[in-house]
Design an enzyme around this catalytic site. Sequence first.
Site: not given
Ligand code: 26Q
Length: 811
Positions: A356, A544-545, A550, A652, A656
Site C-alpha cells: 500500500h 484525509k490524514r 498529501k 479511496t 467516494k
Molecule cells: C507501520 C509500522 C509501524 C506502525 C504503523 C505502520 C503503518 C500503519 C498504517 C503503516 C501504514 C499504515 C497505513 C497505510 C495506508 O493507509 N496506506 C493507504 O492505503 C490506501 C489503501 O490502499 C491507499 O488508497 C492510500 O493511497 C495509502 O496511502
Amino acid sequence: MVTMDKKSFKKAYVNKFLEMHGIELKEGTNQQKYEALGSLVRDYVTRTWLRTNKKYNKTGEKQVYYFSMEFLLGRLLGDALLNIGIRDICKEGLAELNIDLQELENLEEDQGLGNGGLGRLAACFLDSMASLNIPGHGCGIRYKYGFFEQKIIDGKQVEVSDDWLRHGNVWERRNSNKAEIVRFGGDIKVEERNGRLTFVHVNYAPVLAVPYDTPIVGYKNGIANTLRLWSAEAVSNEFDFSSFSRGDFLKAIEYKNSVESISQVLYPEDSFYEGKILRLKQQYFFVSAGIQSIIRHFKKHGGNIFELDDKISIHINDTHPTLAIPELMRILLDEEGLAWEDAWRITEKTISYTNHTILAEALEKWPIDMFKSLLPRIYMIIEEINRRYCEELWSKFPGQENKISRMAIIGNGQIRMAPLAIVGSHSINGVAKLHTEILKKKEMSDFYYLYPNKFNNKTNGITHRRWLLKSNPKLTQLLCETIGDGFIKHPLDLQNFENHLNDTSVLDRLAKIKFENKQKLAKIIFQNQNISVDPKSIFDVQVKRIHAYKRQTMNCLRIMDLYNKLIDNPNLDIHPRTFIFAGKAAPGYYLAKNTIELINNVADKINNDSRVNDKIKVVFMENYRVSLAEDIIPGTDVSEQISTTTKEASGTSNMKFMMNGAITVATLDGANIEIKDEVGDDNIIIFGLNADEVLNYYRNGGYSALEMYNNDLRIKNVLNDLINGKYHNDRDRFKSIYENLITYNDEFFVLKDFDSYLKAQDKIDKLYRNKREWQKMCGVNIAHSGIFSSDRTIEQYATGIWGSEVLYKNL
Ligand code: 26Q
C-alpha cells in the site's frame, strides 16, 4: 435477507425493549432505544450467520482470510439494516413509535480500529466479499482503544483516547471456547525423535488470545461472514494470585499488565515506521492466533493438510501480518511434521500480499536481537527461508554481491518484512496502475525481475452500499427512478445514468439533491464548529490524514493567496467558496500538527474579516472519522486530490467523492489516473507535475524552491505571511512549514505546482458558473463511478489471486 412486515417489526422491537430494560418504551432514553434496536437486529443477523457457517462447513468451499492490523468499520447498524433489507420497514415502524431512526443511528460509536485508507479498504472488502457470496473473513486485533479522538483546542490538535467499548458493543460475540495460546520468548530445544529433528519451545510466556466475532452481512443474500478480532488476556493459571508469595504476586501483576497491553491500543502512525517491540508483539499475536484457529477449524472438518492451499487463502494487508508466513511454516513443520519443501510449497500457494505504500520511511524492518529473543522459533524459520532464498539468488546472479545483499531478507542486523512477504507469497499486488508500475519498475524492480509472474495490479474500490446507498439516500432514489435498481447488484450499470443527462428535469433534481446535502452539512458544521456557511457557496473539500505528501499546505497557501487578492481587490469576481478540511495528524508528527494549526489560524482570521466573508469561509472539522465522512462527502462540490505525483498509492476518498457527484481537482497520482481515464479530460481538473517529471527531479535534482519564491510574487507573499505575524502573534509559530518549503527545498513540490494549482481552481470557478454544464459533469462522474465499487476489486482478487468461485457475476 430477512422478510418481515412493519407490524411484526414494531411488536418485536417493543418486546425487545421491555425485556432488555424492564421499563416501558416511552420512559426509555435514546441510548436504551438504540441498544434495544441493535440487539434486535443482531438477533436477526445471528440466524443468517449460523446458516452461513453451516453451509461453509458442508460445502467445503475455499475460505479466504483477510489478515489486517486495521479494520475501520465505522458504524454498523445502518449498514446491517440496509443489507438485511429492513431499513425502510424499521424507519417507518420506529417513526410510528415516535422514534427517529437517524437519531438512534447517530448514538452508535464508530468502530475506529484503523488509521485511514488501509483500514477502511479492509472494511469495504469485507462488505464486498459478503455481498458477492465469497466465503471471506477478516482477522485482526480487538484494540481496547481505537484510533484517538481529535479535539481542536486553540487551533491545535489534542489527542483523547477512544474508549469505544464504554457502552458495550452489541455486534461482537466473545468466544472463549475458541481461544488460542500464543507463545513469546523462551528457548528452543532441539531433539531427535524417530530420526527427525524436532524443535521444542520451552520457558515461554504464554498469552491467551480470545476471539471476538462480528457478523459481516451481505447485501440481501442471506450471507453473514465473520470478522474475528483477537483480544490478549493472561492465561488464568499463570496468575493465580492466592497461591503466590508477595514477590510472585507482583510478578503476576506485571505479567498480566504486559499481556493485556498487547491489544490495548492501535498505533496511530500510518506512514512512519518505528521498531517498537509492542508493535511486533501485536503482529505476532494476532497472526499466530489467526493461523492456529484456521488450521484447527480446517482439521476439525476433515481437511487434509496437503490440500490446504486448495481450501484456504490467506491475504496479508501490507507487510504488517507478514509473520503469517513463518508462522504457517512453523505449524506445518513442527506440529504437522511436514518436510520443509512441502511446507514451503503450501505456504507460498496459500499466502498473497498487497503493498500500500512506496514511502521508504514506512518499510518495516526489525532488529535481529529484539526479534530473536521475542520469537526464537520464528527467527530460526526466517533464517532458513533466507538461507535457501539466498542460495537461489547466488545461482541466478553469480558474483552480484550488492544486488543479493540488497534483496536479502536478513541484512544490516535487521529482518526486512517486504522481502519476506514477496518471497513467501504467490501474488504481490499494488493498489492502482501507477503504483503497481512504480513497484515493478522502481521500488521492487529486483524482485520483479526475479518473480515477474507474482506481480499484478488490483485498483482499489469502495463499497457503494455504504458510500452511496446508505450515505446518500436521495441520490440513490433518483438513480433508481431513472435507471432502475439494477446498479445496486451491478454497479457498472450506473453508466446508464449518462443517457439521462440531457434531461433538464433530471439535472434539476441532481442540483436540488446536492443542495439539500449541502444544507445538511452546513447544519452539522454549525453544530460542531459554530461556523455558519452558505450552502450556495462552492463546498471545496479536502479530508484525509494530514501528511506533507498529501499537501494540505498547498491548499492552505492558495486560500491565503485568494485572501490577499480579495483584500487587494474587493470586487474580485469569484463565486463564493467554503473551504472544508478534516483529518488527523500522527501524534508525533510535528509538521502535520503545525499544518492543522495553520489551517485553523487562517480560518479564524478569514472567518472574522467582514471584508471577505460574503466570498470565502474556511472550516476545519474536528475528529474526522468514517461517520463524519458519510456526512461530508454527499455535500461536496469539489474534491481535492492533490498529492505529489507518485506518492499516493491509490487514494479511496477520490472514488467516494466522484460517486457522490463531486468534481475532482487532481494530480495524475494513484487512482486519480483511472478516474480521469473513466470520466475523460473534460470531467476532471488535472494539474501539476507528472510522474516522470517528479521522478526525474528526485533522480537528477534541478529544482529550486528559492527560485520559485523569488520569481513569483504570489508565492513570496504567502510564504512571508507565514512568518510575519499575520496569522499568529508568535512569528515562529509556522516556521517549520516555511523552512520545509524554503530551507529544505520543498520535498513535495508545493511551490512548483502552485501556479498550475491556482489555474485549476480558476477553471473550477468558471465551470461552476455554468450551472447546466456543471451538473452534467457531476452526472458523468456518478455514471462512471461503478468501476470503483469494491465489488469489482474483490471479484478481481477472487478470480485473479485467491481462486475462489464467484457465484454472481457483476462484470
Ligand atoms: C507501520 C509500522 C509501524 C506502525 C504503523 C505502520 C503503518 C500503519 C498504517 C503503516 C501504514 C499504515 C497505513 C497505510 C495506508 O493507509 N496506506 C493507504 O492505503 C490506501 C489503501 O490502499 C491507499 O488508497 C492510500 O493511497 C495509502 O496511502
